[in-house]
Design a protein around this motif. Structure first.
Motif: not given
Length: 244
Positions: A159-164
């Motif tokens: 989820p943290m990478a998808r935010v970018r």
């Protein structure tokens, strides 16, 4: 070398300006940088998983039975303290804490499932149909939550990478990705979408409307279907035998 780095930075800046200037309707939300999803859904489901663990017969749990649930609550509290409202890329340790939390939940449920299956095969478990069905149902439901967490945490880097929005290729293909006209312009997969994926895979024992694309996604779905099938078949067969 410096010229190449400067050119790359300029291209990235131009892309960002285009997105801010009106190309958001062209690039889907799941392919661009967006705001992190709310944390409440994944927090609530993790609390359900911990409660289900505590409700299982203590003989099926790693001893002492309360240790893993307490550790899970402490790790969850750390995640909430680091990202109280939304799942956003702040520090690397938050992802490590999240992975550790999912590992503990997986360990606890996997241990209980193995103990239950071994007990059913050897005849030491399943003397009463009602408690057996409740125990098997709790393990099955926790298994759904466990794999939903893994799908959510690993798809396109988590989820943290998808935010970018930097990873181009998805590991799971949702209907809204194939037919963007069927969803709002700001749609992107969130935890409840992965929970639905996990539930349908555990009930149908195969993909339904969400297709796995990467090899690890296919192997993980195959493992979930196998665990679900073994649990359901053995528990139901034993309960039917007792009722007869």
């Amino acid at each position: 070398m410096n010229d190449r780095m400067s050119d790359a930075e300029n291209r990235l800046a131009r892309i960002e300006r285009r997105l801010e200037g009106g190309e958001r309707d062209v690039v889907p939300a799941w392919r661009r940088a967006t705001q992190g999803e709310p944390r409440w859904a994944v927090t609530a489901v993790i609390l359900v998983a911990v409660a289900l663990q505590l409700m299982l017969p203590h003989r099926l749990a790693l001893q002492p039975y309360w240790v893993l649930p307490v550790l899970e609550i402490l790790l969850l509290a750390g995640l909430i303290a680091g990202n109280p409202r939304r799942v956003e890329p702040r520090t690397r340790w938050l992802r490590l804490v999240g992975l550790a939390l999912m590992g503990l939940i997986s360990l606890a449920n996997g241990w209980a499932a193995v103990r239950l299956v071994v007990g059913l095969v050897t005849g030491t478990e399943g003397t009463d149909a009602g408690p057996l069905l409740l125990t098997g149902g709790g393990i099955w439901l926790t298994n759904v939550i466990v794999f939903a967490l893994w799908y959510w945490e690993w798809d396109r880097g988590g989820p943290m990478a998808r935010v970018r929005g930097r990873q181009q290729y998805a590991d799971f293909l949702f209907v809204q990705m194939q037919s963007p006209e069927t969803a709002p312009a700001d749609w992107e997969p969130a935890f409840l979408d992965y929970l639905y994926l996990s539930f349908t895979n555990s009930t149908a024992f195969s993909p339904t409307d969400v297709m796995p694309l990467s090899r690890w996604a296919k192997m993980l779905m195959m493992l979930q279907s196998s665990v679900s099938l073994v649990t359901v078949v053995l528990v139901v067969a034993r309960a039917v035998n007792i009722l007869r």
